[in-house]
Design a protein around this motif. Structure first.
Motif, PDB file in Angstrom:
ATOM      1  N   UNK A  69       5.879 -16.319  -5.439  1.00  0.00           N
ATOM      2  CA  UNK A  69       4.821 -15.317  -5.612  1.00  0.00           C
ATOM      3  C   UNK A  69       5.383 -13.903  -5.674  1.00  0.00           C
ATOM      4  N   UNK A  70       6.546 -13.694  -5.047  1.00  0.00           N
ATOM      5  CA  UNK A  70       7.150 -12.362  -4.992  1.00  0.00           C
ATOM      6  C   UNK A  70       8.575 -12.409  -5.568  1.00  0.00           C
ATOM      7  N   UNK A  71       8.699 -12.619  -6.878  1.00  0.00           N
ATOM      8  CA  UNK A  71      10.050 -12.628  -7.467  1.00  0.00           C
ATOM      9  C   UNK A  71      10.648 -11.227  -7.486  1.00  0.00           C
ATOM     10  N   UNK A  72      11.951 -11.150  -7.239  1.00  0.00           N
ATOM     11  CA  UNK A  72      12.608  -9.849  -7.328  1.00  0.00           C
ATOM     12  C   UNK A  72      12.634  -9.372  -8.772  1.00  0.00           C
ATOM     13  N   UNK A  73      12.526 -10.322  -9.707  1.00  0.00           N
ATOM     14  CA  UNK A  73      12.519  -9.991 -11.139  1.00  0.00           C
ATOM     15  C   UNK A  73      11.090  -9.776 -11.638  1.00  0.00           C
ATOM     16  N   UNK A  74      10.278  -9.099 -10.859  1.00  0.00           N
ATOM     17  CA  UNK A  74       8.885  -8.841 -11.246  1.00  0.00           C
ATOM     18  C   UNK A  74       8.858  -7.941 -12.486  1.00  0.00           C
ATOM     19  N   UNK A  75       8.196  -8.422 -13.550  1.00  0.00           N
ATOM     20  CA  UNK A  75       8.134  -7.637 -14.785  1.00  0.00           C
ATOM     21  C   UNK A  75       6.929  -6.707 -14.845  1.00  0.00           C
ATOM     22  N   UNK A  76       5.955  -6.916 -13.957  1.00  0.00           N
ATOM     23  CA  UNK A  76       4.771  -6.052 -13.911  1.00  0.00           C
ATOM     24  C   UNK A  76       5.009  -4.951 -12.887  1.00  0.00           C
ATOM     25  N   UNK A  77       5.376  -3.765 -13.374  1.00  0.00           N
ATOM     26  CA  UNK A  77       5.710  -2.666 -12.482  1.00  0.00           C
ATOM     27  C   UNK A  77       4.587  -2.258 -11.553  1.00  0.00           C
ATOM     28  N   UNK A  78       3.347  -2.461 -11.970  1.00  0.00           N
ATOM     29  CA  UNK A  78       2.211  -2.067 -11.143  1.00  0.00           C
ATOM     30  C   UNK A  78       2.095  -2.927  -9.884  1.00  0.00           C
ATOM     31  N   UNK A  79       2.687  -4.099  -9.909  1.00  0.00           N
ATOM     32  CA  UNK A  79       2.634  -4.977  -8.737  1.00  0.00           C
ATOM     33  C   UNK A  79       3.628  -4.572  -7.651  1.00  0.00           C
ATOM     34  N   UNK A  80       4.608  -3.745  -8.009  1.00  0.00           N
ATOM     35  CA  UNK A  80       5.660  -3.405  -7.051  1.00  0.00           C
ATOM     36  C   UNK A  80       5.193  -2.262  -6.168  1.00  0.00           C
ATOM     37  N   UNK A  81       4.507  -2.618  -5.122  1.00  0.00           N
ATOM     38  CA  UNK A  81       4.010  -1.682  -4.122  1.00  0.00           C
ATOM     39  C   UNK A  81       4.956  -1.666  -2.925  1.00  0.00           C
ATOM     40  N   UNK A  82       4.660  -0.810  -1.944  1.00  0.00           N
ATOM     41  CA  UNK A  82       5.465  -0.787  -0.722  1.00  0.00           C
ATOM     42  C   UNK A  82       5.401  -2.129  -0.008  1.00  0.00           C
ATOM     43  N   UNK A  83       4.234  -2.753  -0.013  1.00  0.00           N
ATOM     44  CA  UNK A  83       4.082  -4.056   0.631  1.00  0.00           C
ATOM     45  C   UNK A  83       4.892  -5.119  -0.101  1.00  0.00           C
ATOM     46  N   UNK A  84       4.906  -5.034  -1.439  1.00  0.00           N
ATOM     47  CA  UNK A  84       5.688  -5.987  -2.237  1.00  0.00           C
ATOM     48  C   UNK A  84       7.176  -5.853  -1.885  1.00  0.00           C
ATOM     49  N   UNK A  85       7.665  -4.610  -1.838  1.00  0.00           N
ATOM     50  CA  UNK A  85       9.072  -4.374  -1.531  1.00  0.00           C
ATOM     51  C   UNK A  85       9.430  -4.882  -0.136  1.00  0.00           C
ATOM     52  N   UNK A  86       8.512  -4.728   0.797  1.00  0.00           N
ATOM     53  CA  UNK A  86       8.756  -5.206   2.156  1.00  0.00           C
ATOM     54  C   UNK A  86       8.984  -6.719   2.165  1.00  0.00           C
ATOM     55  N   UNK A  87       8.169  -7.452   1.426  1.00  0.00           N
ATOM     56  CA  UNK A  87       8.326  -8.905   1.343  1.00  0.00           C
ATOM     57  C   UNK A  87       9.658  -9.258   0.676  1.00  0.00           C
ATOM     58  N   UNK A  88      10.017  -8.520  -0.383  1.00  0.00           N
ATOM     59  CA  UNK A  88      11.285  -8.777  -1.068  1.00  0.00           C
ATOM     60  C   UNK A  88      12.457  -8.698  -0.097  1.00  0.00           C
ATOM     61  N   UNK A  89      12.471  -7.674   0.757  1.00  0.00           N
ATOM     62  CA  UNK A  89      13.591  -7.535   1.682  1.00  0.00           C
ATOM     63  C   UNK A  89      13.509  -8.533   2.829  1.00  0.00           C
ATOM     64  N   UNK A  90      12.307  -8.994   3.164  1.00  0.00           N
ATOM     65  CA  UNK A  90      12.191 -10.114   4.099  1.00  0.00           C
ATOM     66  C   UNK A  90      12.905 -11.345   3.548  1.00  0.00           C
ATOM     67  N   UNK A  91      12.781 -11.540   2.232  1.00  0.00           N
ATOM     68  CA  UNK A  91      13.391 -12.690   1.574  1.00  0.00           C
ATOM     69  C   UNK A  91      14.902 -12.505   1.430  1.00  0.00           C
ATOM     70  N   UNK A  92      15.324 -11.309   1.016  1.00  0.00           N
ATOM     71  CA  UNK A  92      16.712 -11.120   0.610  1.00  0.00           C
ATOM     72  C   UNK A  92      17.664 -10.743   1.731  1.00  0.00           C
ATOM     73  N   UNK A  93      17.190 -10.163   2.818  1.00  0.00           N
ATOM     74  CA  UNK A  93      18.105  -9.818   3.911  1.00  0.00           C
ATOM     75  C   UNK A  93      18.844 -11.045   4.447  1.00  0.00           C
ATOM     76  N   UNK A  94      18.150 -12.157   4.737  1.00  0.00           N
ATOM     77  CA  UNK A  94      18.892 -13.333   5.200  1.00  0.00           C
ATOM     78  C   UNK A  94      19.810 -13.926   4.140  1.00  0.00           C
ATOM     79  N   UNK A  95      19.435 -13.814   2.870  1.00  0.00           N
ATOM     80  CA  UNK A  95      20.318 -14.299   1.816  1.00  0.00           C
ATOM     81  C   UNK A  95      21.590 -13.455   1.731  1.00  0.00           C
ATOM     82  N   UNK A  96      21.455 -12.145   1.904  1.00  0.00           N
ATOM     83  CA  UNK A  96      22.630 -11.281   1.909  1.00  0.00           C
ATOM     84  C   UNK A  96      23.543 -11.591   3.086  1.00  0.00           C
ATOM     85  N   UNK A  97      22.944 -11.921   4.222  1.00  0.00           N
ATOM     86  CA  UNK A  97      23.743 -12.331   5.378  1.00  0.00           C
ATOM     87  C   UNK A  97      24.490 -13.626   5.066  1.00  0.00           C
TER      88      UNK A  97
END
Length: 412
Positions: free
Chosen positions: A82-110
């Motif tokens: 539901x929250x791909x980092x490759x979101x093509x709809x720029x209007x969907x990228x809100x602060x809340x969207x970005x927060x979820x993205x980093x919830x997903x990617x922080x553990x992957x970066x670790x």
């Protein structure tokens, strides 16, 4: 000066960094490479004439994801979809969207640069004392080590800067999972968080301009330099094709996995059905037993040698393939994978008139054939690819940016 490079231990990432490593060495600087050992791909550096210092335990991706919290439940996988980092709809990228993205990617970066890698890298950096650390955009042990030894540091992108555009979307009052994770990682070495640990003091970007986003990172555009690893150009490639030539590749990373005929949206049977009967020559780096007469199956052929003779390249959207296609002005048919932003790169290349896209869920022989025929017959795609190529070739080379990196190191 002394320069430390920290690539992710996979051939595609090492090859992405190799031209800059050699440019730095050719400029007379002392270079060291620190990399986590990867038993599956042990020769990526040595084949490029490079040697490296091993840091951390050998890569075991399954273990890494479990330790880093990257082994997701079905509910979490649904959230990722539901929250791909490759979101093509720029209007969907809100602060809340970005927060979820980093919830997903922080553990992957670790998972991609865990505590053992970071500890060894910090120890080596404090011992060798580099002036500059150039880090793969997914290896966050790099900026931690740079801060630990007082070095300047630059981030080398391996695709579009999605972290940069997501950081820009975050608002000051938002919870910041990336900051929270890195604060803990830095704190183990008595260091404090600052934003340049996320985006680098300088970001080196070799992606086409049409795939670049507004970010707060200080970005240095550079010309993509093809490097496809050691290989021998086959004899048949010396002959000029008598009909339009189409390259089909699933990319270096997919080929290194033992996938015989399917990867993401690529299905060999559907592909062969799509091109059957077309008056073209297809060169496909797919493992398959049988193919139509107009398909030549090869295990590997360097794209830098093959693409100048091609009318179209069909691929998964990887950085190396996009870069090679852009440098040679070849129209692209992208069936985007889902590793890192392939869908957005494909979307932007299509908007620029240099490509068509085919989403994996829409993949069929008919859909592939229709797009391929359109790319071959509509010469506007040749013009679009030529325009993207001109922009790329107008940029400084890796040799040209050495002075910028020297200035960055001198200002630390």
């Amino acid at each position: 000066m002394r320069v430390l490079f920290t690539p992710f231990p996979a051939k595609a990432h090492v090859y992405n960094m190799t031209p800059l490593i050699w440019a730095m060495r050719n400029a007379g600087h002392e270079v060291r490479i620190a990399i986590q050992p990867n038993p599956a791909e042990p020769d990526a550096l040595s084949s490029a004439g490079l040697s490296a210092r091993s840091v951390g335990n050998p890569l075991d991706w399954e273990q890494r994801t479990e330790e880093g919290g990257g082994e997701y439940t079905d509910e979490e996988l649904a959230l990722i979809a539901e929250f791909p980092i490759a979101q093509t709809d720029g209007e969907r990228i809100t602060a809340e969207y970005a927060e979820v993205i980093f919830d997903i990617w922080a553990p992957l970066c670790e998972a991609m640069a865990g505590a053992d890698v970071t500890a060894d890298l910090v120890e080596f950096a404090r011992e060798w004392k580099p002036d500059l650390v150039v880090w793969d955009a997914l290896v966050y042990a790099g900026p931690v080590a740079a801060k630990a030894c007082g070095a300047a540091h630059a981030r080398l992108l391996m695709g579009s800067d999605h972290f940069g555009r997501m950081r820009r979307a975050l608002e000051e009052q938002q919870r910041d999972p990336m900051r929270d994770w890195l604060t803990g990682k830095l704190g183990e070495f008595g260091l404090e968080f600052d934003e340049d640990v996320v985006l680098g003091q300088l970001t080196i970007d070799a992606m086409p301009a049409c795939t670049r986003y507004e970010t707060d990172a200080k970005t240095l555009p550079v010309r993509f330099t093809p490097y496809n690893g050691p290989s021998e150009s086959p004899k048949w490639l010396r002959d000029k094709p008598t009909k339009p030539r189409v390259c089909v590749t699933v990319g270096l990373s997919s080929r290194e996995n033992d996938i015989p005929n399917k990867d993401d949206g690529f299905d060999a049977a559907e592909l062969f059905e799509a091109v059957r009967g077309l008056d073209i020559e297809v060169i496909a780096t797919l493992r398959a037993v049988e193919a139509p007469e107009n398909v030549r199956l090869v295990d590997f052929v360097p794209l830098n040698e093959l693409l100048p003779s091609c009318a179209v390249v069909v691929h998964h959207g990887g950085t190396g393939t996009i870069g090679n296609a852009v440098v040679h002005g070849v129209p692209q048919l992208v069936i985007p994978a889902s590793s890192w932003g392939e869908a957005t790169a494909a979307h932007e290349l299509e908007k620029a008139g240099a490509a068509l896209t085919l989403q994996p869920e829409e993949f069929s022989a008919q859909a592939l054939r229709e797009r391929l025929v359109r790319l071959l017959e509509d010469k506007s795609f040749v013009d679009g690819a030529a325009a993207v190529r001109r922009e790329m070739l107008s940029r400084p080379t890796f040799n040209d940016i050495i002075l910028d990196l020297e200035k960055l190191a001198a200002s630390r």
